[in-house]
Write an enzyme that holds these catalytic residues in place. Sequence first.
Site, PDB file in Angstrom:
ATOM      1  CG  ASN A 249      -1.634   2.087   7.735  1.00  0.00           C
ATOM      2  OD1 ASN A 249      -0.905   2.029   8.721  1.00  0.00           O
ATOM      3  ND2 ASN A 249      -1.270   2.705   6.626  1.00  0.00           N
TER       4      ASN A 249
ATOM      5  CB  ALA B  63      -0.912  -0.001   1.220  1.00  0.00           C
ATOM      6  N   GLY B  64       0.306   2.325  -0.513  1.00  0.00           N
ATOM      7  CA  GLY B  64       1.017   3.590  -0.582  1.00  0.00           C
ATOM      8  C   GLY B  64       1.416   3.968  -1.985  1.00  0.00           C
TER       9      GLY B  64
ATOM     10  CG  PHE C 242      -3.251   8.154   5.995  1.00  0.00           C
ATOM     11  CD1 PHE C 242      -2.205   7.327   5.617  1.00  0.00           C
ATOM     12  CD2 PHE C 242      -3.994   7.797   7.111  1.00  0.00           C
ATOM     13  CE1 PHE C 242      -1.904   6.176   6.336  1.00  0.00           C
ATOM     14  CE2 PHE C 242      -3.716   6.645   7.842  1.00  0.00           C
ATOM     15  CZ  PHE C 242      -2.657   5.833   7.450  1.00  0.00           C
TER      16      PHE C 242
ATOM     17  CG  ASN D 299       4.269  10.259   7.539  1.00  0.00           C
ATOM     18  OD1 ASN D 299       5.202  10.767   8.155  1.00  0.00           O
ATOM     19  ND2 ASN D 299       4.451   9.378   6.572  1.00  0.00           N
ATOM     20  CB  THR D 300      -1.995   9.869  10.606  1.00  0.00           C
ATOM     21  OG1 THR D 300      -2.145   9.890   9.188  1.00  0.00           O
ATOM     22  CG2 THR D 300      -3.300  10.308  11.257  1.00  0.00           C
TER      23      THR D 300
ATOM     24  CE  LYS E  77       2.570  -1.503   5.710  1.00  0.00           C
ATOM     25  NZ  LYS E  77       2.450  -0.953   4.341  1.00  0.00           N
TER      26      LYS E  77
ATOM     27  CB  SER F 103       0.959   5.810   8.556  1.00  0.00           C
ATOM     28  OG  SER F 103       1.538   7.013   8.070  1.00  0.00           O
TER      29      SER F 103
ATOM     30  CG  ASN G 244       3.651   1.700   7.720  1.00  0.00           C
ATOM     31  OD1 ASN G 244       4.210   2.373   6.863  1.00  0.00           O
ATOM     32  ND2 ASN G 244       2.339   1.750   7.928  1.00  0.00           N
TER      33      ASN G 244
END
Length: 351
Positions: free
Chosen positions: A172, A62-63, A115, A177-178, A213, A175, A242
């Site tokens: 998910n 993903a991504g 995201f 970044n959130t 994940k 991550s 991740n």
Amino acid sequence: MTPSIASALMPLMRGLDAETAHGIALKALAAGLAGRDSGRDDPVLETHALGLRFRNPIGLAAGFDKDAVAVAPLMRLGFGFVEAGTVTPRPQPGNPRPRLFRLAEDAAVINRMGFNNGGLDGYVARLRDLPADRPAVFGANIGINKEGADPERDYPGLYAAVAPFADYVTVNVSSPNTPGLRDLQGEERLAAILDAIAATRATLARTPPLLVKIAPDLADDALAPIVTACLTRGVAGLIVSNTTIARPPLRSPHAKEAGGLSGQPLFDPSTEVLRKVFRIARGRLVLVGVGGIATAAQALAKIRAGASLVQVYTGFAYAGPAMPRRLADGLAALLKRDGFASVNDAVGKDA
């Protein structure tokens, strides 16, 4: 255009900033300009996991295709499975640019995308258009918005929306970044989310396998509670891992950029976490190994560390569309060299 021709154009793309190049690549893929893999998978690569048949164990993480705009063309490149997302309930722009950085000297990437995606409605509309006879397994990766999120509400709603179209669904919670997302990996928060998803799954006619994940930066004593929470709540597998917020020695001038690091520097730490999770899970969860895979030998190392399936992202972004076939053929040769009759025979041999 064949994958080999498309790969030959990769150096030209590297003259552009990373996010612009990625956007052009996705548009070219969606238009069918990356060609089609004409190779055949060796029977040794056929893998059965999650109740599904995979033509080979090599997937796209993903991504890469956040909005599921190029799923079918990506499948035609020879992947055994393609995972699209992360999709959130509502559209969101993500973090300010620049937010994607090539670390070519380190064969790595740092991203702080946040995201960015067009939201669930458009994502599901594109899934509805996927062909029924697609050549690879499809996974949907789901996450929460930066603002106004209610994880116990949003993850079940996302799962229900994609369940009619996905072969498996990944939650998910890892991550970097959130803000606050990785806190959801804690035992109590993760259990609450999985309980909420389980309640929704009980109402659905179609319930694709559920995966979680996780991050490579988890402390060792956090792994067993995660495995237990998953095992007791119907989760079929874990994706390990991740991106990392750690910074090993790097040579690139972008080394100090904030965000998640992926690529070669992630291979060793993510493989070690994979090995530890395999020991804890003892065959009760399907593990997907991701992080730093660029060669067939690295794919096999992930499998021998405990992965039934593997995923690529940064290596694919650098190598281009010929990579899936190269990895598949190389992996088949290595499995045979080592005396394995199947991928499953090699799983966990070095764990």
